[in-house]
Scaffold this motif. Structure first.
Motif, mmCIF file in Angstrom:
data_model
loop_
_atom_site.group_PDB
_atom_site.id
_atom_site.type_symbol
_atom_site.label_atom_id
_atom_site.label_comp_id
_atom_site.label_asym_id
_atom_site.label_seq_id
_atom_site.Cartn_x
_atom_site.Cartn_y
_atom_site.Cartn_z
ATOM 1 N N ASN A 149 -2.503 1.418 -0.228
ATOM 2 C CA ASN A 149 -3.490 0.926 0.680
ATOM 3 C C ASN A 149 -4.619 0.334 -0.227
ATOM 4 O O ASN A 149 -4.809 -1.218 -0.491
ATOM 5 N N LYS A 152 -3.139 -3.155 -1.680
ATOM 6 C CA LYS A 152 -3.121 -4.389 -0.851
ATOM 7 C C LYS A 152 -0.996 -4.039 -0.558
ATOM 8 O O LYS A 152 -0.327 -5.384 -0.444
ATOM 9 N N VAL A 191 -3.134 -1.690 5.527
ATOM 10 C CA VAL A 191 -1.339 -2.582 5.067
ATOM 11 C C VAL A 191 -0.248 -2.414 6.049
ATOM 12 O O VAL A 191 -0.591 -1.048 6.907
#
Length: 368
Positions: A149, A152, A191
Motif C-alpha cells: 500500500n 502503490k 490500492v
C-alpha cells in the motif's frame, strides 16, 4: 495416477479402458492400436463429463473444490507471475508455511501475491498445515499488504483454506485478533486488491484475505462461513445431512454471484480445473489482468470507497426465509416488495404500455 470422486466411477472405468486401448501390448502380444475405438470412447467420456459437471449439486461441488489433484496456490503463482520473490516472517513470532507471499510481475507490472497453500502430497500438506493459517501467517500478510500500500502496488490473493487453524497455540498467540486486523488492513487499503477463491473459502480464515475490491471464484469452488459437515452437525446433529446443509448455505459460485457476495465466476475446463491445469491458469491470469485494468484510472480514495460500498451493499436487498425446496428445514432467500414490483413491471411492460396508449387515446377522443 489420477484420483476420482464417488460420482466419477463411470468416467474412471472408461478412462481405464482408453488407457488399455492405447497400449500396443495386449494379452496376445503386440497388436494394432484401435484409434477409432479410442476416439469414440473419448467422445463418450467428454459427453459424460459435460453432463455430470453441468448438474453438480452443492455437496458434489464441495468435493470437487477439495479434489486432491486440484491446482493449488503455488501452481498458480509459478505459472502466472514472473520474477516472484518470496518474503517470510511476521517480525514477531516466525513464518507460517501455510501462506506463500511475495512480490512478482504480471504483464510487466508489480503486484503483491498472497496464496494460501494446502500442499501437494502428505509431507507438504503437513508442512503447510493443510492450508490452515496461524496468527503469524495473517500478521505476515498484514505486514506485506501495508508495504504494498505504501508503494502503490496492487494485491492479488489466492484463497484456498478450510479455515483458520483452531489449535491452542494459535489461540494463545491471538488468532482472532490477527484475523480481525487482517480484515481491517484489507478494507483500509488504497490500492486495488483482488481475491480469487480457487478451492475452499472457509470461514474467517478466508475472509481475512478476501475482503477485496473484487472477489472472484472458480466455477467449482466454495465460499462459506462453515463447512457443510460442521453445519449439519450443529443444526441436525447429523453429519450425514451435509447435502441438505450445503444446499441451504448457498455456498457455490452461482448462488454467491446472485447474492452479490462475489463479483465474477471463472469457468473451469471440462471436468474441473484438475483436468487441465494450463487452461485454468490462463483463464485466471486473464481475469487478474482485466480486473487490474479496471482500476488503473482510480485514485486511492476511489479504490477505498469502491471496496467500502461493495461490502456495505451486501445483504441489503435480500433476506432470509424458510426454504421451500428443503422440506422447510433450510434457509432460502426472498425478494423485497420493491424488487417484486420492479420485476412485475419489467415482465409486463408491453401490456402496461398498451393500456396506457388506450387510455390516452380514449381521453383525446373524449375531449374532441
Amino acid at each position: 495416477m489420477r484420483n476420482y470422486l464417488e460420482f466419477e466411477k463411470e468416467i474412471k472405468s472408461l478412462e481405464e479402458e482408453v488407457d488399455g486401448l492405447k497400449s500396443p501390448f495386449g494379452s496376445e502380444g503386440i497388436s494394432e492400436v484401435d484409434t477409432s475405438k479410442i476416439k469414440k470412447t473419448q467422445e463418450k467420456i467428454n459427453e459424460i463429463l459435460k453432463n455430470t459437471y453441468s448438474n453438480l449439486n452443492s455437496w458434489q461441488k464441495t468435493l470437487v473444490a477439495r479434489h486432491e489433484d486440484r491446482p493449488r496456490a503455488n501452481f498458480y503463482i509459478n505459472k502466472i507471475f514472473s520474477k516472484f520473490t518470496v518474503l517470510s516472517g511476521d517480525r514477531y513470532f516466525g513464518d507460517d508455511k501455510s501462506v506463500i507471499a511475495g512480490f512478482g510481475l504480471i504483464n510487466n507490472k508489480s503486484v503483491l501475491v498472497i496464496g494460501q497453500e494446502k500442499g501437494e502430497d502428505l509431507n507438504s500438506r503437513i508442512e503447510r498445515n493443510f492450508g490452515m493459517m496461524r496468527p503469524e501467517g495473517y500478521r505476515k500478510c498484514i505486514r506485506l499488504m501495508t508495504l504494498a500500500n505504501r508503494f502503490k502496488i496492487p494485491i492479488v490473493t489466492f484463497v484456498d483454506t478450510p479455515g483458520a487453524y483452531p489449535g491452542i497455540g494459535a489461540e494463545q498467540r491471538g488468532q482472532a485478533s490477527a484475523i480481525a486486523n487482517s480484515i481491517e488492513c484489507c478494507m483500509n487499503l488504497t490500492v486495488p486488491n483482488i481475491s480469487i477463491i480457487i478451492g475452499e473459502g472457509g470461514s474467517g480464515g478466508a475472509i481475512a484475505l478476501a475482503s477485496s475490491n473484487k472477489v472472484i471464484m472458480l466455477e467449482n469452488s466454495i465460499y462459506s462461513v462453515i463447512s457443510p459437515e460442521g453445519c449439519a452437525s450443529i443444526l441436525w446433529r447429523d453429519p450425514s445431512k451435509s447435502l441438505q446443509a450445503a444446499e441451504a448455505m448457498k455456498m457455490t459460485a452461482p448462488d454467491l454471484l446472485d447474492l452479490g457476495i462475489i463479483d465474477e465466476i471463472i469457468k473451469e475446463p471440462l471436468g474441473g480445473a484438475h483436468r487441465d491445469n494450463d487452461a485454468i491458469s490462463q483463464s485466471v491470469k486473464e481475469s487478474i489482468i482485466n480486473n487490474l485494468k479496471n482500476f488503473e484510472n482510480f485514485n486511492g480514495e476511489e479504490i477505498y470507497e469502491h471496496r467500502k460500498n461493495k461490502f456495505l451493499n451486501i445483504g441489503r436487498n435480500k433476506g432470509f426465509i424458510k426454504s421451500s425446496n428443503l422440506s422447510n428445514k433450510g434457509l432460502g432467500y426472498k425478494e423485497t416488495k420493491f424488487q417484486i414490483f420492479s420485476r412485475h413491471m419489467t415482465e409486463n411492460k408491453l401490456i402496461y404500455l398498451g393500456l396506457t396508449l388506450v387510455i390516452l387515446a380514449s381521453i383525446i377522443a373524449l375531449f374532441n
